[in-house]
Design an enzyme around this catalytic site. Structure first.
Site, PDB file in Angstrom:
ATOM      1  N   ASN A 153       0.833  -1.208   0.000  1.00 46.16           N
ATOM      2  CA  ASN A 153       0.000   0.000   0.000  1.00 46.16           C
ATOM      3  C   ASN A 153       0.863   1.251   0.000  1.00 46.16           C
ATOM      4  OD1 ASN A 153      -2.108  -1.777   0.225  1.00 46.16           O
ATOM      5  ND2 ASN A 153      -2.327  -1.517   2.435  1.00 46.16           N
ATOM      6  N   HIS A 186       6.056  -0.133  -2.517  1.00 48.96           N
ATOM      7  CA  HIS A 186       5.718   0.682  -3.687  1.00 48.96           C
ATOM      8  C   HIS A 186       5.756   2.180  -3.401  1.00 48.96           C
ATOM      9  CE1 HIS A 186       3.404  -3.135  -5.049  1.00 48.96           C
ATOM     10  NE2 HIS A 186       4.669  -3.183  -5.402  1.00 48.96           N
ATOM     11  N   CYS A 204      15.967  16.451 -10.318  1.00 50.17           N
ATOM     12  CA  CYS A 204      16.949  16.802  -9.278  1.00 50.17           C
ATOM     13  C   CYS A 204      16.706  16.071  -7.959  1.00 50.17           C
ATOM     14  CB  CYS A 204      16.961  18.317  -9.043  1.00 50.17           C
ATOM     15  SG  CYS A 204      15.550  18.932  -8.093  1.00 50.17           S
ATOM     16  N   CYS A 245       8.757  21.225 -10.729  1.00 46.27           N
ATOM     17  CA  CYS A 245       9.638  21.250  -9.555  1.00 46.27           C
ATOM     18  C   CYS A 245      10.000  22.699  -9.229  1.00 46.27           C
ATOM     19  CB  CYS A 245      10.904  20.445  -9.848  1.00 46.27           C
ATOM     20  SG  CYS A 245      12.174  20.618  -8.570  1.00 46.27           S
ATOM     21  N   SER A 267      -4.145  -9.073   0.798  1.00 45.27           N
ATOM     22  CA  SER A 267      -3.563  -9.000  -0.546  1.00 45.27           C
ATOM     23  C   SER A 267      -3.897 -10.264  -1.323  1.00 45.27           C
ATOM     24  CB  SER A 267      -2.045  -8.839  -0.477  1.00 45.27           C
ATOM     25  OG  SER A 267      -1.500  -8.910  -1.787  1.00 45.27           O
ATOM     26  N   SER A 268      -4.242 -10.080  -2.579  1.00 45.81           N
ATOM     27  CA  SER A 268      -4.489 -11.233  -3.448  1.00 45.81           C
ATOM     28  C   SER A 268      -3.179 -11.711  -4.074  1.00 45.81           C
ATOM     29  CB  SER A 268      -5.490 -10.852  -4.545  1.00 45.81           C
ATOM     30  OG  SER A 268      -4.968  -9.785  -5.311  1.00 45.81           O
ATOM     31  N   LEU A 327     -10.042 -11.515   1.754  1.00 46.95           N
ATOM     32  CA  LEU A 327     -11.388 -11.767   1.261  1.00 46.95           C
ATOM     33  C   LEU A 327     -11.277 -12.099  -0.226  1.00 46.95           C
ATOM     34  CD1 LEU A 327     -14.290 -11.685   2.288  1.00 46.95           C
ATOM     35  CD2 LEU A 327     -14.391  -9.291   1.617  1.00 46.95           C
ATOM     36  N   CYS A 341     -10.234  -8.087   6.832  1.00 40.83           N
ATOM     37  CA  CYS A 341      -9.154  -7.995   7.826  1.00 40.83           C
ATOM     38  C   CYS A 341      -9.647  -7.476   9.167  1.00 40.83           C
ATOM     39  CB  CYS A 341      -8.054  -7.061   7.314  1.00 40.83           C
ATOM     40  SG  CYS A 341      -7.411  -7.525   5.714  1.00 40.83           S
TER      41      CYS A 341
HETATM   42 ZN   LIG Z   1      13.873  19.423  -9.602  1.00 37.71          ZN
END
Ligand SMILES: [Zn+2]
Length: 275
Positions: A103, A120, A131, A179, A220-221, A246, A263
């Protein structure tokens, strides 16, 4: 074996006091964050943005940030639920070697877990692809809304979903901030499709699989290989694997115990007496 009895999970946790834990979207659905896969593991909505398309096409970034401007209001307000809190208590009780999450919501850290690998990445951070400057996603929200007042005013009919459906809207006028340091492309600090998970995170997870006595999958599957490979590694090392999810998982054939339930219904009850 398949069971909806929290006692079976308690027995598993009691038998294996040092766990490698992998969590996925199913643990956060009760915090109001939608699970993008159904019980069979198929996409319920449009699949996520591809990395190359995001980097190469302004139109893709406009669409992404327009949807994100609206989705963040819900996503950024999400709070940990009793299942996140149960895992934080298990860590305090010394029963977790490492918690790896697929997650990007940061809810484990918010719940008080410390030993967490965000496989992730985290949506709460934005990074410059030129940068490497980082800024909080919450700061970017102000910028997005200031530059795009018409989008900021869009409306309350939108469902509480971080990837809201704006497919009928025209994104070409959306003003995407660059940025503030070098005017490079800003990207949420999460792994997009077509990008690989940073190696040090993967290595930390494999090292924990080796140290731990067993693996517990929560919500998680395991349809994405970046998570499934840890179940493969645990199975190859002869470590028992339990899953609380589930619906079916890609690793069903590798499981010692499968608890098919939400859960939040099972996890807090199953750790009574352990943490
Ligand atoms: Zn930058």
């Amino acid at each position: 074996m398949d069971s909806a009895d929290p006692k079976r999970l308690t027995d598993f946790l009691t038998a294996h006091p040092r766990l490698f834990i992998l969590t996925g979207a199913g643990i956060s659905t009760d915090s109001g964050i939608p699970d993008y896969r159904d019980a069979e593991g198929a996409w319920k909505r449009s699949p996520p943005v591809q990395f190359t398309a995001f980097m190469e096409q302004l139109a893709v970034r406009q669409r992404y940030w327009a949807r994100s401007l609206i989705g963040w209001r819900y996503f950024g307000a999400a709070r940990p639920n009793a299942a996140h809190q149960a895992l934080a208590r298990l860590e305090t009780a010394g029963r977790i070697d490492l918690l790896v999450t697929q997650n990007v919501d940061g809810l484990h850290e918010q719940a008080g877990s410390h030993n967490v690998v965000d496989l992730h990445g985290r949506l709460s951070v934005v990074r410059c692809m030129s940068c490497n400057h980082r800024l909080p996603r919450a700061d970017l929200q102000f910028e997005l809304e200031t530059r795009n007042p018409r989008w900021a005013a869009l409306d309350p009919r939108v469902p509480p979903d971080a990837d809201v459906d704006l497919s009928l809207e025209d994104f070409s006028s959306f003003d995407v901030p660059a940025c503030p340091v070098c005017a490079g492309i800003l990207k949420p600090d999460v792994v997009f499709f077509g990008e690989s998970v940073p190696r040090e995170r993967v290595e930390a997870a494999f090292a924990s699989v080796k140290r731990a006595q067993a693996m517990l999958v929560v919500g998680s599957s395991l349809m994405v290989y970046s998570g499934y490979r840890f179940a493969e590694a645990a199975a190859a090392a002869g470590k028992p694997i339990a899953a609380l999810n589930l619906g079916r998982t890609r690793a069903d054939h590798l499981l010692t115990l499968k608890v098919s339930a939400p859960c939040i219904d099972v996890l807090p009850a199953s750790i009574q007496g352990l943490a």
